[in-house]
Design a protein around this motif. Sequence first.
Motif, PDB file in Angstrom:
ATOM      1  N   LYS A  57       2.978   4.736 -17.508  1.00  0.00           N
ATOM      2  CA  LYS A  57       1.706   4.262 -16.847  1.00  0.00           C
ATOM      3  C   LYS A  57       1.178   2.912 -17.350  1.00  0.00           C
ATOM      4  O   LYS A  57       0.695   2.317 -16.771  1.00  0.00           O
ATOM      5  CB  LYS A  57       0.878   5.185 -16.499  1.00  0.00           C
ATOM      6  N   GLN A  72       0.875  -0.890 -15.803  1.00  0.00           N
ATOM      7  CA  GLN A  72      -0.362  -1.552 -15.906  1.00  0.00           C
ATOM      8  C   GLN A  72       0.130  -3.145 -16.385  1.00  0.00           C
ATOM      9  O   GLN A  72      -0.694  -3.932 -15.928  1.00  0.00           O
ATOM     10  CB  GLN A  72      -1.344  -0.692 -16.623  1.00  0.00           C
ATOM     11  N   LYS A  93       7.277  -2.097  -1.655  1.00  0.00           N
ATOM     12  CA  LYS A  93       7.451  -0.969  -2.760  1.00  0.00           C
ATOM     13  C   LYS A  93       8.860  -0.480  -2.605  1.00  0.00           C
ATOM     14  O   LYS A  93       9.127   0.649  -3.155  1.00  0.00           O
ATOM     15  CB  LYS A  93       6.488   0.265  -2.189  1.00  0.00           C
ATOM     16  N   LYS A 114       7.572   5.759  -2.722  1.00  0.00           N
ATOM     17  CA  LYS A 114       6.481   5.962  -2.144  1.00  0.00           C
ATOM     18  C   LYS A 114       5.470   5.456  -2.862  1.00  0.00           C
ATOM     19  O   LYS A 114       5.168   5.369  -4.149  1.00  0.00           O
ATOM     20  CB  LYS A 114       6.205   7.931  -2.365  1.00  0.00           C
ATOM     21  N   TYR A 115       4.112   5.215  -2.220  1.00  0.00           N
ATOM     22  CA  TYR A 115       3.113   4.294  -2.836  1.00  0.00           C
ATOM     23  C   TYR A 115       2.233   5.377  -3.616  1.00  0.00           C
ATOM     24  O   TYR A 115       1.190   5.805  -3.059  1.00  0.00           O
ATOM     25  CB  TYR A 115       2.117   3.500  -1.761  1.00  0.00           C
ATOM     26  N   HIS A 116       2.569   5.927  -4.699  1.00  0.00           N
ATOM     27  CA  HIS A 116       1.719   6.725  -5.569  1.00  0.00           C
ATOM     28  C   HIS A 116       2.258   6.470  -7.106  1.00  0.00           C
ATOM     29  O   HIS A 116       3.393   6.042  -7.401  1.00  0.00           O
ATOM     30  CB  HIS A 116       1.584   8.260  -5.379  1.00  0.00           C
ATOM     31  N   ILE A 146       3.994   3.257  -9.092  1.00  0.00           N
ATOM     32  CA  ILE A 146       3.881   2.217  -8.105  1.00  0.00           C
ATOM     33  C   ILE A 146       2.620   1.644  -7.858  1.00  0.00           C
ATOM     34  O   ILE A 146       2.248   0.658  -7.655  1.00  0.00           O
ATOM     35  CB  ILE A 146       4.722   2.471  -6.839  1.00  0.00           C
ATOM     36  N   LYS A 147       1.644   2.510  -7.556  1.00  0.00           N
ATOM     37  CA  LYS A 147       0.520   2.607  -7.394  1.00  0.00           C
ATOM     38  C   LYS A 147      -0.323   1.815  -8.269  1.00  0.00           C
ATOM     39  O   LYS A 147      -1.057   0.975  -7.949  1.00  0.00           O
ATOM     40  CB  LYS A 147      -0.300   3.788  -6.701  1.00  0.00           C
ATOM     41  N   ALA A 201       0.839  -1.794  -8.625  1.00  0.00           N
ATOM     42  CA  ALA A 201       0.130  -2.636  -7.225  1.00  0.00           C
ATOM     43  C   ALA A 201      -1.412  -2.955  -7.698  1.00  0.00           C
ATOM     44  O   ALA A 201      -1.919  -3.868  -7.728  1.00  0.00           O
ATOM     45  CB  ALA A 201       0.202  -2.004  -6.360  1.00  0.00           C
ATOM     46  N   GLU A 202      -2.238  -1.842  -8.362  1.00  0.00           N
ATOM     47  CA  GLU A 202      -3.497  -1.956  -8.524  1.00  0.00           C
ATOM     48  C   GLU A 202      -3.822  -2.850  -9.731  1.00  0.00           C
ATOM     49  O   GLU A 202      -4.701  -3.682  -9.544  1.00  0.00           O
ATOM     50  CB  GLU A 202      -4.159  -0.587  -8.615  1.00  0.00           C
TER      51      GLU A 202
END
Length: 113
Positions: free
Chosen positions: A64, A68, A90, A94-96, A99-100, A103-104
Amino acid sequence: MNNSQRKNRTRFKLKKNSSRKRLTVFKSNNHLYVQIINDKEGVTLASVSSLEKNFREKKINDRKLIAQELGKEIAKRSIENGIKQVAFDKGKYKYHGIIKILAEAARAGGLNF
Protein backbone atom coordinates in the motif's frame (compact mmCIF):
# COMPACT_ATOMS: atom_id res chain seq x y z
CA MET A 1 -17.14 -12.12 -16.08
CA ASN A 2 -13.50 -12.91 -16.66
CA ASN A 3 -10.62 -10.46 -16.43
CA SER A 4 -9.99 -10.04 -20.15
CA GLN A 5 -13.61 -9.00 -20.77
CA ARG A 6 -13.36 -6.36 -18.03
CA LYS A 7 -10.03 -5.11 -19.42
CA ASN A 8 -11.36 -4.88 -22.99
CA ARG A 9 -14.53 -3.09 -21.89
CA THR A 10 -12.56 -0.58 -19.82
CA ARG A 11 -10.05 0.22 -22.57
CA PHE A 12 -12.73 0.44 -25.27
CA LYS A 13 -14.71 3.01 -23.28
CA LEU A 14 -11.61 5.06 -22.50
CA LYS A 15 -10.37 5.18 -26.07
CA LYS A 16 -13.84 5.88 -27.50
CA ASN A 17 -14.82 8.72 -25.17
CA SER A 18 -11.55 10.38 -24.27
CA SER A 19 -8.81 12.14 -26.18
CA ARG A 20 -6.72 12.35 -23.01
CA LYS A 21 -3.51 10.46 -22.38
CA ARG A 22 -4.09 7.13 -20.63
CA LEU A 23 -2.73 6.35 -17.15
CA THR A 24 -2.57 2.56 -17.08
CA VAL A 25 -1.78 0.26 -14.17
CA PHE A 26 -0.46 -3.30 -14.12
CA LYS A 27 0.22 -5.29 -11.00
CA SER A 28 1.96 -8.62 -10.78
CA ASN A 29 2.21 -10.71 -7.65
CA ASN A 30 5.30 -8.80 -6.56
CA HIS A 31 5.44 -5.46 -8.35
CA LEU A 32 3.41 -2.52 -9.65
CA TYR A 33 3.87 -0.76 -12.99
CA VAL A 34 2.30 2.55 -14.02
CA GLN A 35 2.54 4.22 -17.43
CA ILE A 36 1.14 7.25 -19.20
CA ILE A 37 0.44 6.35 -22.82
CA ASN A 38 -0.45 8.45 -25.85
CA ASP A 39 -2.78 6.10 -27.77
CA LYS A 40 -2.82 8.20 -30.94
CA GLU A 41 0.92 7.81 -31.42
CA GLY A 42 1.33 4.55 -29.49
CA VAL A 43 4.06 6.04 -27.28
CA THR A 44 4.77 5.76 -23.57
CA LEU A 45 5.28 9.28 -22.21
CA ALA A 46 6.13 8.51 -18.57
CA SER A 47 6.49 5.36 -16.53
CA VAL A 48 7.20 4.23 -12.98
CA SER A 49 7.56 0.80 -11.46
CA SER A 50 8.36 -0.67 -8.09
CA LEU A 51 11.44 -2.28 -9.70
CA GLU A 52 13.22 1.06 -10.08
CA LYS A 53 16.36 1.56 -8.05
CA ASN A 54 15.06 4.41 -5.86
CA PHE A 55 12.03 2.32 -4.79
CA ARG A 56 14.10 -0.81 -4.11
CA GLU A 57 16.55 1.19 -1.96
CA LYS A 58 13.72 2.36 0.31
CA LYS A 59 12.97 -1.30 1.14
CA ILE A 60 9.27 -0.72 1.73
CA ASN A 61 7.55 -4.03 2.39
CA ASP A 62 4.00 -2.69 2.51
CA ARG A 63 2.42 -2.76 -0.97
CA LYS A 64 0.00 0.00 0.00
CA LEU A 65 2.86 2.38 0.78
CA ILE A 66 4.58 1.42 -2.47
CA ALA A 67 1.37 2.16 -4.39
CA GLN A 68 1.11 5.55 -2.71
CA GLU A 69 4.73 6.41 -3.57
CA LEU A 70 4.24 5.28 -7.19
CA GLY A 71 1.13 7.44 -7.52
CA LYS A 72 3.01 10.52 -6.31
CA GLU A 73 5.97 9.78 -8.57
CA ILE A 74 3.92 9.25 -11.76
CA ALA A 75 2.10 12.51 -11.06
CA LYS A 76 5.41 14.33 -10.65
CA ARG A 77 6.91 12.84 -13.84
CA SER A 78 3.85 13.50 -15.96
CA ILE A 79 3.52 17.11 -14.80
CA GLU A 80 7.21 17.60 -15.69
CA ASN A 81 6.28 16.43 -19.21
CA GLY A 82 3.35 18.88 -19.32
CA ILE A 83 0.56 16.31 -18.82
CA LYS A 84 -2.09 17.13 -16.23
CA GLN A 85 -5.24 15.64 -17.78
CA VAL A 86 -5.29 11.84 -18.01
CA ALA A 87 -7.83 9.04 -18.24
CA PHE A 88 -7.37 6.35 -15.57
CA ASP A 89 -7.17 2.84 -17.04
CA LYS A 90 -7.53 0.34 -14.20
CA GLY A 91 -7.33 -2.51 -16.69
CA LYS A 92 -8.66 -5.80 -15.43
CA TYR A 93 -8.56 -4.76 -11.78
CA LYS A 94 -11.43 -3.57 -9.64
CA TYR A 95 -11.16 -0.05 -8.25
CA HIS A 96 -10.29 -0.85 -4.66
CA GLY A 97 -7.27 -1.63 -2.52
CA ILE A 98 -3.89 -0.93 -4.12
CA ILE A 99 -5.39 0.43 -7.36
CA LYS A 100 -7.53 2.93 -5.44
CA ILE A 101 -4.60 4.02 -3.25
CA LEU A 102 -2.43 4.57 -6.33
CA ALA A 103 -5.15 6.59 -8.09
CA GLU A 104 -5.80 8.80 -5.07
CA ALA A 105 -2.07 9.46 -4.63
CA ALA A 106 -1.80 10.45 -8.32
CA ARG A 107 -4.76 12.82 -7.87
CA ALA A 108 -3.15 14.31 -4.77
CA GLY A 109 0.05 14.77 -6.79
CA GLY A 110 -1.77 17.02 -9.27
CA LEU A 111 -3.21 14.76 -12.01
CA ASN A 112 -6.84 15.25 -13.07
CA PHE A 113 -8.98 12.24 -13.97
